[in-house]
Design a protein around this motif. Structure first.
Motif, PDB file in Angstrom:
ATOM      1  N   LEU A 196      38.740 -28.978 -14.587  1.00 22.73           N
ATOM      2  CA  LEU A 196      39.362 -29.565 -13.148  1.00 22.73           C
ATOM      3  C   LEU A 196      40.030 -31.273 -14.312  1.00 22.73           C
ATOM      4  CD1 LEU A 196      36.774 -30.602 -10.983  1.00 22.73           C
ATOM      5  CD2 LEU A 196      38.187 -28.814 -10.297  1.00 22.73           C
ATOM      6  N   GLY A 197      41.562 -30.981 -13.986  1.00 23.29           N
ATOM      7  CA  GLY A 197      41.787 -31.938 -15.513  1.00 23.29           C
ATOM      8  C   GLY A 197      42.193 -33.199 -14.268  1.00 23.29           C
ATOM      9  N   GLU A 198      42.017 -34.233 -15.004  1.00 14.91           N
ATOM     10  CA  GLU A 198      42.236 -35.636 -14.276  1.00 14.91           C
ATOM     11  C   GLU A 198      43.866 -36.138 -14.756  1.00 14.91           C
ATOM     12  OE1 GLU A 198      38.542 -37.049 -12.151  1.00 14.91           O
ATOM     13  OE2 GLU A 198      37.687 -35.560 -13.832  1.00 14.91           O
ATOM     14  N   ALA A 199      44.787 -36.707 -13.685  1.00 16.27           N
ATOM     15  CA  ALA A 199      45.375 -37.389 -14.722  1.00 16.27           C
ATOM     16  C   ALA A 199      44.470 -38.947 -15.626  1.00 16.27           C
ATOM     17  CB  ALA A 199      46.030 -38.286 -13.416  1.00 16.27           C
ATOM     18  N   ASN A 200      43.569 -39.443 -15.302  1.00 15.95           N
ATOM     19  CA  ASN A 200      43.461 -40.807 -15.512  1.00 15.95           C
ATOM     20  C   ASN A 200      42.541 -40.062 -17.105  1.00 15.95           C
ATOM     21  OD1 ASN A 200      40.867 -39.913 -15.060  1.00 15.95           O
ATOM     22  ND2 ASN A 200      40.490 -41.713 -13.521  1.00 15.95           N
ATOM     23  N   GLY A 201      42.382 -39.058 -17.705  1.00 18.77           N
ATOM     24  CA  GLY A 201      42.122 -38.242 -18.722  1.00 18.77           C
ATOM     25  C   GLY A 201      40.721 -38.156 -18.623  1.00 18.77           C
ATOM     26  N   GLY A 202      39.400 -38.490 -17.274  1.00 18.60           N
ATOM     27  CA  GLY A 202      38.508 -36.959 -17.487  1.00 18.60           C
ATOM     28  C   GLY A 202      38.163 -36.139 -16.994  1.00 18.60           C
ATOM     29  N   THR A 203      37.420 -35.853 -17.709  1.00 17.96           N
ATOM     30  CA  THR A 203      37.669 -34.286 -16.852  1.00 17.96           C
ATOM     31  C   THR A 203      36.158 -33.914 -16.817  1.00 17.96           C
ATOM     32  OG1 THR A 203      39.564 -33.366 -18.725  1.00 17.96           O
ATOM     33  CG2 THR A 203      38.262 -31.278 -17.729  1.00 17.96           C
ATOM     34  N   LEU A 204      36.073 -32.790 -15.729  1.00 15.80           N
ATOM     35  CA  LEU A 204      35.090 -32.006 -15.214  1.00 15.80           C
ATOM     36  C   LEU A 204      35.360 -30.462 -15.507  1.00 15.80           C
ATOM     37  CD1 LEU A 204      33.681 -34.179 -12.120  1.00 15.80           C
ATOM     38  CD2 LEU A 204      32.834 -33.778 -14.669  1.00 15.80           C
ATOM     39  N   ARG A 205      33.797 -29.737 -15.246  1.00 15.88           N
ATOM     40  CA  ARG A 205      33.992 -28.082 -15.454  1.00 15.88           C
ATOM     41  C   ARG A 205      32.939 -27.950 -13.674  1.00 15.88           C
ATOM     42  NH1 ARG A 205      33.118 -24.864 -20.211  1.00 15.88           N
ATOM     43  NH2 ARG A 205      35.232 -24.970 -20.329  1.00 15.88           N
ATOM     44  N   GLN A 206      33.982 -27.374 -12.687  1.00 12.69           N
ATOM     45  CA  GLN A 206      33.601 -26.520 -11.625  1.00 12.69           C
ATOM     46  C   GLN A 206      32.534 -25.117 -11.844  1.00 12.69           C
ATOM     47  OE1 GLN A 206      36.811 -26.932  -8.463  1.00 12.69           O
ATOM     48  NE2 GLN A 206      34.251 -26.731  -7.416  1.00 12.69           N
ATOM     49  N   HIS A 207      31.590 -25.263 -11.715  1.00 11.97           N
ATOM     50  CA  HIS A 207      31.239 -23.930 -11.491  1.00 11.97           C
ATOM     51  C   HIS A 207      30.629 -23.700 -10.438  1.00 11.97           C
ATOM     52  CE1 HIS A 207      29.711 -23.676 -15.786  1.00 11.97           C
ATOM     53  NE2 HIS A 207      29.420 -24.900 -15.414  1.00 11.97           N
ATOM     54  N   VAL A 208      31.991 -22.146  -9.568  1.00 13.32           N
ATOM     55  CA  VAL A 208      31.349 -21.794  -8.665  1.00 13.32           C
ATOM     56  C   VAL A 208      30.177 -20.115  -8.502  1.00 13.32           C
ATOM     57  CG1 VAL A 208      32.448 -20.544  -6.246  1.00 13.32           C
ATOM     58  CG2 VAL A 208      33.325 -22.546  -7.779  1.00 13.32           C
ATOM     59  N   ARG A 209      29.576 -20.608  -7.893  1.00 11.18           N
ATOM     60  CA  ARG A 209      28.129 -20.120  -8.485  1.00 11.18           C
ATOM     61  C   ARG A 209      27.624 -19.373  -7.122  1.00 11.18           C
ATOM     62  NH1 ARG A 209      23.165 -24.389  -9.685  1.00 11.18           N
ATOM     63  NH2 ARG A 209      24.485 -25.469  -7.690  1.00 11.18           N
ATOM     64  N   PHE A 210      27.463 -17.726  -7.921  1.00 12.77           N
ATOM     65  CA  PHE A 210      26.756 -16.396  -7.002  1.00 12.77           C
ATOM     66  C   PHE A 210      25.549 -16.366  -7.998  1.00 12.77           C
ATOM     67  CE2 PHE A 210      31.205 -16.498  -6.241  1.00 12.77           C
ATOM     68  CZ  PHE A 210      31.318 -16.784  -4.172  1.00 12.77           C
ATOM     69  N   VAL A 211      24.562 -16.033  -7.070  1.00  9.86           N
ATOM     70  CA  VAL A 211      22.834 -14.933  -7.167  1.00  9.86           C
ATOM     71  C   VAL A 211      22.349 -13.935  -7.027  1.00  9.86           C
ATOM     72  CG1 VAL A 211      20.884 -15.691  -8.325  1.00  9.86           C
ATOM     73  CG2 VAL A 211      22.700 -17.569  -7.766  1.00  9.86           C
TER      74      VAL A 211
END
Length: 243
Positions: A196-211
């Motif tokens: 997730l690229g954020e305009a203010n410079g912060g970035t998260l990685r999102q894991h959509v998980r299946f088990v």
């Protein structure tokens, strides 16, 4: 003086069955009776086998249902709500949407497989400090059973032997769990990640998980009666981490 009674030529004496006829009748009766006994025995055996198969299937399904329900809530974090339809959630949540640990899978599928995950039990936005959930396979004296972590005060310890921390969800006196496989890889379960690229410079990685979970079990009294169940669960709570 003897008196002779003359019988009419058209009347015959009444004769009984001969010894050979009696033996043949007895043999036929024995064959018929034996066939009926075998037939009834087979029918009763088939009915018993069907009942045992149903009991084994119910045992595995109940365990799978319990695990699937809990895994859907894995690593629940109250602050993850900031990330729903919001690509700036890293900044808006002040980092509290990030979790320290994801679903952890260790051990051998036929001996000591263990799956651990966090749960935000007190709704404080942190899924890492409330004592998470876990399921594991324990094999003793050649008999396997699946256990569930019940100590909400501390994070799960797969190697713990404390009876106050683990409880069996399968009956080791009835079924032998021969395999407990858990996989959350992209290749097998379908888990994927996106940044997730954020305009203010912060970035998260999102894991959509299946088990994907698999349980194989067999009856202790008859190992030829066995079942295998597979279920793939979509974890409701996506996992976020900083890049």
């Amino acid at each position: 003086m003897f008196t002779f009674i003359n019988m009419s030529p058209g009347v015959r004496r009444q004769a009984g069955a001969s010894l050979i006829e009696i033996l043949i009748a007895l043999a036929l009766s024995l064959i018929f009776t034996s066939s009926m006994v075998v037939l009834v025995g087979n029918s009763m055996g088939s009915a018993t086998r069907i009942i045992q198969m149903s009991q084994l299937t119910d045992e595995l399904r109940n365990s799978m249902s319990m695990m699937s329900r809990d895994v859907r809530r894995a690593n629940y974090n109250a602050n993850a709500i900031y990330c729903f339809a919001n690509s700036e959630c890293g900044a808006d949540a002040n980092g509290s949407a990030v979790q320290a640990a994801d679903i952890a899978i260790t051990g051998d599928v036929s001996v000591n497989r263990c799956m651990r995950y966090g749960l935000d039990r007190n709704w404080d936005g942190n899924a890492d400090n409330d004592g998470g959930g876990a399921f594991r396979l324990v094999t003793e004296s050649g008999v396997g059973r699946i256990e569930m972590w019940i100590d909400n005060g501390v994070n799960p310890v797969c190697e713990s032997n404390d009876p106050d921390q683990w409880v069996s969800i399968t009956d080791p006196g009835f079924v032998n769990i021969t395999l407990f496989d858990v996989d959350n890889s992209a290749a097998k379960a379908g888990t994927y990640s996106q940044d997730l690229g954020e305009a203010n410079g912060g970035t998260l990685r999102q894991h959509v998980r299946f088990v994907q979970m698999q349980i194989d079990g067999e009856l202790l009294i008859d190992s030829t009666i066995s079942r295998s169940l597979v279920d793939t669960v979509n974890v409701r709570n996506d996992f976020f981490e900083n890049l």
